[in-house]
Design an enzyme around this catalytic site. Structure first.
Site, PDB file in Angstrom:
ATOM      1  N   PHE A 133       0.503  -1.147  -0.272  1.00  0.00           N
ATOM      2  CA  PHE A 133       0.116  -0.392  -0.068  1.00  0.00           C
ATOM      3  C   PHE A 133       0.494   0.996   0.173  1.00  0.00           C
ATOM      4  O   PHE A 133       0.557   2.338   0.783  1.00  0.00           O
ATOM      5  CB  PHE A 133      -0.815   0.091   1.036  1.00  0.00           C
ATOM      6  CG  PHE A 133      -1.570  -1.330   1.137  1.00  0.00           C
ATOM      7  CD1 PHE A 133      -2.302  -1.337  -0.416  1.00  0.00           C
ATOM      8  CD2 PHE A 133      -2.815  -1.443   2.872  1.00  0.00           C
ATOM      9  CE1 PHE A 133      -3.919  -2.619   0.202  1.00  0.00           C
ATOM     10  CE2 PHE A 133      -3.738  -2.667   2.587  1.00  0.00           C
ATOM     11  CZ  PHE A 133      -4.309  -3.327   1.236  1.00  0.00           C
ATOM     12  N   CYS A 135       4.195   1.841  -2.516  1.00  0.00           N
ATOM     13  CA  CYS A 135       4.362   1.944  -3.202  1.00  0.00           C
ATOM     14  C   CYS A 135       4.080   3.566  -4.400  1.00  0.00           C
ATOM     15  O   CYS A 135       2.563   3.648  -4.648  1.00  0.00           O
ATOM     16  CB  CYS A 135       4.554   1.026  -5.141  1.00  0.00           C
ATOM     17  SG  CYS A 135       5.034   1.400  -7.091  1.00  0.00           S
ATOM     18  N   ASN A 200       8.007   2.992   3.320  1.00  0.00           N
ATOM     19  CA  ASN A 200       7.490   2.513   1.775  1.00  0.00           C
ATOM     20  C   ASN A 200       8.576   4.147   1.556  1.00  0.00           C
ATOM     21  O   ASN A 200       8.864   4.486   2.085  1.00  0.00           O
ATOM     22  CB  ASN A 200       6.432   2.418   1.168  1.00  0.00           C
ATOM     23  CG  ASN A 200       6.547   1.536  -0.220  1.00  0.00           C
ATOM     24  OD1 ASN A 200       8.008   2.124  -1.040  1.00  0.00           O
ATOM     25  ND2 ASN A 200       6.040   0.351  -0.619  1.00  0.00           N
ATOM     26  N   CYS A 345      40.995  20.588  21.703  1.00  0.00           N
ATOM     27  CA  CYS A 345      40.234  21.572  20.593  1.00  0.00           C
ATOM     28  C   CYS A 345      42.130  21.610  19.904  1.00  0.00           C
ATOM     29  O   CYS A 345      43.039  21.416  20.291  1.00  0.00           O
ATOM     30  CB  CYS A 345      40.692  22.879  20.736  1.00  0.00           C
ATOM     31  SG  CYS A 345      40.470  23.636  20.988  1.00  0.00           S
ATOM     32  N   CYS A 393      26.851  23.829  19.364  1.00  0.00           N
ATOM     33  CA  CYS A 393      28.861  23.471  19.269  1.00  0.00           C
ATOM     34  C   CYS A 393      29.013  22.045  19.531  1.00  0.00           C
ATOM     35  O   CYS A 393      30.301  21.689  18.345  1.00  0.00           O
ATOM     36  CB  CYS A 393      29.346  24.249  20.466  1.00  0.00           C
ATOM     37  SG  CYS A 393      28.615  23.841  22.192  1.00  0.00           S
TER      38      CYS A 393
END
Lengths: 445, 471
Positions: A133, A135, A200, A345, A393
């Site tokens: 049900f 496509c 689907n 960092c 961040c």
């Protein structure tokens, strides 16, 4: 060693990995090869009404050097004669009796047509049905596929027709191209479906060629919407899966769910299972790499289950579902702030610019000497008192574990929006909201 | 190693002696490994897998890293190569898997070696075990020499249920992986943990056991159902020039061994060292000498760069380490009174090709000169395993170009019970750990078939897994 076998409303499978109804499950050759390489089941490429295909059929999204993070197609259901498909299904089931062979079916919206094909498929010895049900292209224009799945009444009606005609398990495959997927899911259950599968493919146009202005994929100078699948759709599929799996009526009906949408690895599969799938279906990853990917899917899932102490798939089906909630029930008192590990960092400053341009301007660039620096360097430093805890961040930071979100205690009341509005309906006015924020120690800068 | 590898920042003068002997390539971080693994195309019937002498299913082990199934990745590697940890460090990957990578032409090849090391390190850090000793089949096999060929053969046989005893002449097993690979390429511990892996499969490894001294070959041939000979090669041969016995003249392999078994600060080395030969062992000696602190290290080779046997990447590495090369230079005498004081050499030119196909070096008249040095290291190859060959001759075992002759398909010698592998049979092809490992696998499968009459279940790992039917 974990036991990966499943019993999906009576359909037995040595593992939860099934080929989705799609080009890789188009023939006995393919399905039997897949089974011999480890796939536990296959939903045969949809059989039913006669069709004619076009070319080109595929369009893809490639992302920064990586091919196919998303794939769309305008291929139809099987264009091989129904007799051939049925004969091959029978042969496949005979050669692989312990594997799951499920027939995906789709015919025009007539009771006789549905009930006839059900009977014909039953003769093959297939383990069950999946009703297509979903496509979204080609078939929907002829009143089939998603044209049925988008109208809950049709979904319920056709499911009833099929259930009336067979004792085998029937899975209803849902389309994502609806506003609320819970409605067709409930309709399938009203029609007495034995199980659900989703999603689907999603309506999509993959792009436009900037030299020729052609639509991608280009069908002889024209293009149109096709079904979008692959890794890129996984978050959408997970959401729709969780919405269906946590729906009270679906839960009451106790129907198993087969999860589909962007599953490429054992990790993807584990996530689908944690959100309520019992089996998972794969297409795009096989279209990219072939059946052999199942080796790692099985081994990886098994190793992970061992490491978590899960002995069977059932041990963790839906284990994360209780955590699915909604905004109104989230804890407003939970506060996190970003902490940057300056040892890790690398000074790309992406966190700074993200916070400054796109968030709340609470990262400063500070000149300082840090842990062995010989000269001062510029470091991004979070002003924690102003950090709203949005997490942007840490999402942009390219270094693992460099920025972490740390829970802090601000003394804010642990209350949800729904509770708060009930207790203090007056806060829906701005001046009262301001007053509440002061008392609750919430500062917006 | 491919040029895109990220080496440690290396400034010898800023590092301590110990730091200079750490592994040259740092391990990949999880992120590096994942990014690199995701770059792999996951080729079907991939050329890298064909190029690997042990035919590791490389695309599969890399995909498993990319999905976070690193445990499964390690298993995939070890199924084809029990010495995957050593091979990941010492294989000439540019010549093998990475040289065959389809991304080599227009992109950078995948760092297969370092990804393999990532998976192997993961297995060792998490103490993962993948294989069990097989159910006893009542057959006994003796392995002579516990180097890579011997360990591979012993391990594979143990998995198949054979009772295996390895006899090793040295105090530690592992062969050249333990004693002969520079420590900054492979720490001793990596090789010893592979010995441990094989021992954990039930193999008895007896060290300090030399054939002809501590044990008699005849006894092994009589008492065992099969014997696998993997004794490697001998010492560096004599150069047959005056002064060769002066103090300060070393065998290159002995020099490397010192860095593996001694404290680094106890190793004696010269200020000016001449290395004779330009093979991979010579490069190892030269780079070790530089890292120990030798001021001038010169490699002396009678032919030119084009003929040098060392891998090109090793040559590049040595140049980066500050090693000098004197090509077209033939040593003719080691000068010195009580110890080495210099190396007398003569300049050479290249003439017509010789039997090896390489241009023949011809001495330039009156071009002798003395290269001042206080240490000379010989690295001009290794002697053939002559003593073993002599002992084996009574069993009808034949030789090929001075090496033990075997059937390529089974590694069996002319004697039905005696098999051989590793450097001692390498009459053609490159002598390397990975080739030795494959010899061991082939012999183990052949011994299984010969003694039990059925194909070894491990035979599927002898060949690359190519599955596409070719029309």
């Amino acid at each position: 060693m974990a036991d990966l076998s499943i019993d999906f409303c009576g359909i037995k499978s040595p593992n939860p990995f099934w080929l989705a109804s799609a080009p890789p499950s188009n023939s006995a050759y393919q399905v039997q090869k897949a089974f011999s390489e480890g796939w536990g089941g296959a939903v045969w490429k949809t059989v039913g009404a006669p069709v004619l295909n076009v070319c080109n059929r595929y369009g893809t999204i490639d992302y920064k050097g990586s091919k196919i993070i998303g794939l769309n197609n305008v291929e139809l259901i099987s264009d091989r004669p129904l007799d051939v498909n049925l004969r091959e299904m029978k042969e496949t089931k005979r050669n692989f009796p312990k594997h799951a062979v499920i027939a995906s079916i789709m015919v025009e919206s007539k009771k006789e047509a549905w009930q006839e094909i059900v009977k014909r498929v039953e003769d093959t010895g297939a383990d069950g049905f999946e009703l297509n049900f979903g496509c979204p292209h080609g078939m929907s224009e002829r009143g089939m596929g998603s044209a049925m799945g988008q109208v809950p009444e049709y979904t319920c009606m056709v499911t009833e027709w099929v259930m009336e005609a067979t004792k085998l398990p029937v899975i209803v495959k849902l389309t994502p191209n609806v506003t609320d997927i819970v409605q067709p899911a409930r309709a399938a259950i009203r029609g007495k479906a034995s199980a659900l599968s989703l999603i689907n493919t999603i309506n999509s146009i993959m792009g436009v060629d900037l030299d020729t202005f052609a639509i991608k994929p280009d069908v002889g100078g024209k293009g149109g919407h096709g079904g979008y699948a692959g890794q890129a759709v996984k978050p959408i599929a997970l959401h729709l899966l969780s919405a269906v799996a946590s729906d009270i009526e679906v839960q009451k009906a106790k129907v198993p769910i087969s999860g589909i949408g962007g599953i490429e690895t054992w990790q993807d599969a584990a996530e689908f299972i944690l959100l309520g799938s019992t089996s998972v279906q794969v297409c795009t990853a096989v279209m990219k790499w072939g059946f052999r990917i199942v080796d790692d899917m099985i081994e990886g899932l098994s190793n992970w289950m061992d490491s978590k102490g899960f002995r069977t798939i059932d041990d963790f089906v839906g284990k994360s579902l209780p955590r699915i909630s909604s905004f109104g029930d989230f804890d407003l008192g939970f506060q996190s702030v970003a902490r940057i590990d300056h040892d890790k960092c690398i000074h790309c400053n992406l966190c700074y610019i993200a916070c400054n341009d796109a968030a709340h301007q609470c990262i400063d660039m500070k000149s300082m000497k840090w842990n062995g620096d010989t000269t001062e360097k510029l470091y991004p430093v979070v002003r924690e008192e102003d950090c709203v805890g949005c997490d942007l961040c840490s999402r942009v930071c390219p270094v693992d574990d460099c920025i972490s979100m740390v829970e802090i205690n601000t003394g804010r009341p642990h209350i949800t929006w729904n509770e708060l509005v009930k207790q203090k309906p007056e806060i829906l006015e701005w001046d009262k909201m301001e007053e509440y924020r002061k008392t609750a120690n919430i500062h917006i800068h | 190693m491919a040029e895109h590898y990220k080496p440690q920042k290396y400034k010898a003068w800023e590092l301590t002696l110990e730091e200079r002997f750490q592994e040259y390539y740092p391990p990949l971080s999880e992120r590096e490994a994942t990014v690199e693994a995701n770059r792999c195309l996951f080729c079907f019937d991939a050329p890298c897998m064909v190029a690997c002498p042990t035919h590791i299913d490389i695309p599969t082990f890399i995909r498993k890293i990319s999905t976070g199934n690193v445990k499964g990745s390690a298993k995939t590697i070890l199924e084809s190569n029990l010495l995957g940890a050593t091979c990941s460090r010492v294989c000439p990957v540019e010549e093998l898997c990475e040289g065959a990578c389809v991304l080599k032409a227009e992109h950078k090849p995948i760092m297969i070696g370092r990804l393999q090391r990532y998976a192997m390190d993961y297995a060792s850090e998490n103490n993962l075990k993948f294989f069990e000793k097989g159910k006893s089949n009542g057959k006994k096999v003796a392995v002579i020499g516990a180097g890579p060929a011997g360990l591979s053969c012993a391990g594979e046989l143990a998995k198949l249920g054979f009772a295996v005893t390895c006899f090793e002449k040295k105090p530690m097993a592992g062969g050249l992986d333990t004693y002969g690979i520079v420590v900054f390429r492979e720490p001793v511990q990596v090789s010893l943990s592979e010995v441990k892996l094989v021992e954990d499969l039930g193999v008895s490894v007896k060290t300090n056991m030399e054939i002809g001294k501590d044990i008699i070959l005849d006894n092994l041939v009589n008492e065992y159902d099969a014997v696998f000979v993997s004794v490697g090669l001998g010492n560096v041969p004599d150069m047959k020039i005056p002064g060769e016995n002066l103090p300060g003249v070393l065998d290159g392999l002995d020099f490397i061994e010192e860095t593996k078994v001694k404290k680094l600060n106890e190793i004696k080395f010269g200020d000016r060292i001449s290395i004779i030969g330009a093979g991979n062992t010579g490069i190892d000696c030269a780079t070790i000498a530089r890292r120990l602190g030798a001021k001038r290290v010169t490699m002396v080779y009678r032919r030119s760069e084009a003929e040098m046997p060392a891998y090109h990447f090793e040559y590049q590495f040595a140049l980066g380490e500050g090693v000098s090369f004197m090509f077209l230079t033939q040593p003719i005498e080691i000068i010195g009174d009580k110890k080495v004081e210099g190396l007398k050499c003569i300049r050479m030119d290249l003439g017509e090709p010789d039997a090896s196909g390489r241009r023949m070096p011809i001495a330039v008249p009156d071009s002798e000169f003395i290269l001042p040095c206080d240490m000379v290291i010989k690295a001009i190859g290794q002697n053939k395993p002559n003593e073993m060959i002599a002992a084996l001759s009574k069993y009808g075992v034949e030789t090929r170009k001075g090496y033990i002759a075997v059937d390529d398909e089974t590694k069996r010698t002319k004697h039905a019970k005696i098999f051989a592998g590793g450097d001692c049979i390498r009459s053609h092809g490159e002598a390397s750990t990975v080739m030795a490992v494959q010899d061991g696998k082939i012999a183990a499968a052949a011994i299984h078939k010969q003694l039990l009459g059925t194909a070894s279940p491990n035979e599927k790992h002898l060949e690359p897994v190519l599955t596409a039917p070719v029309k």
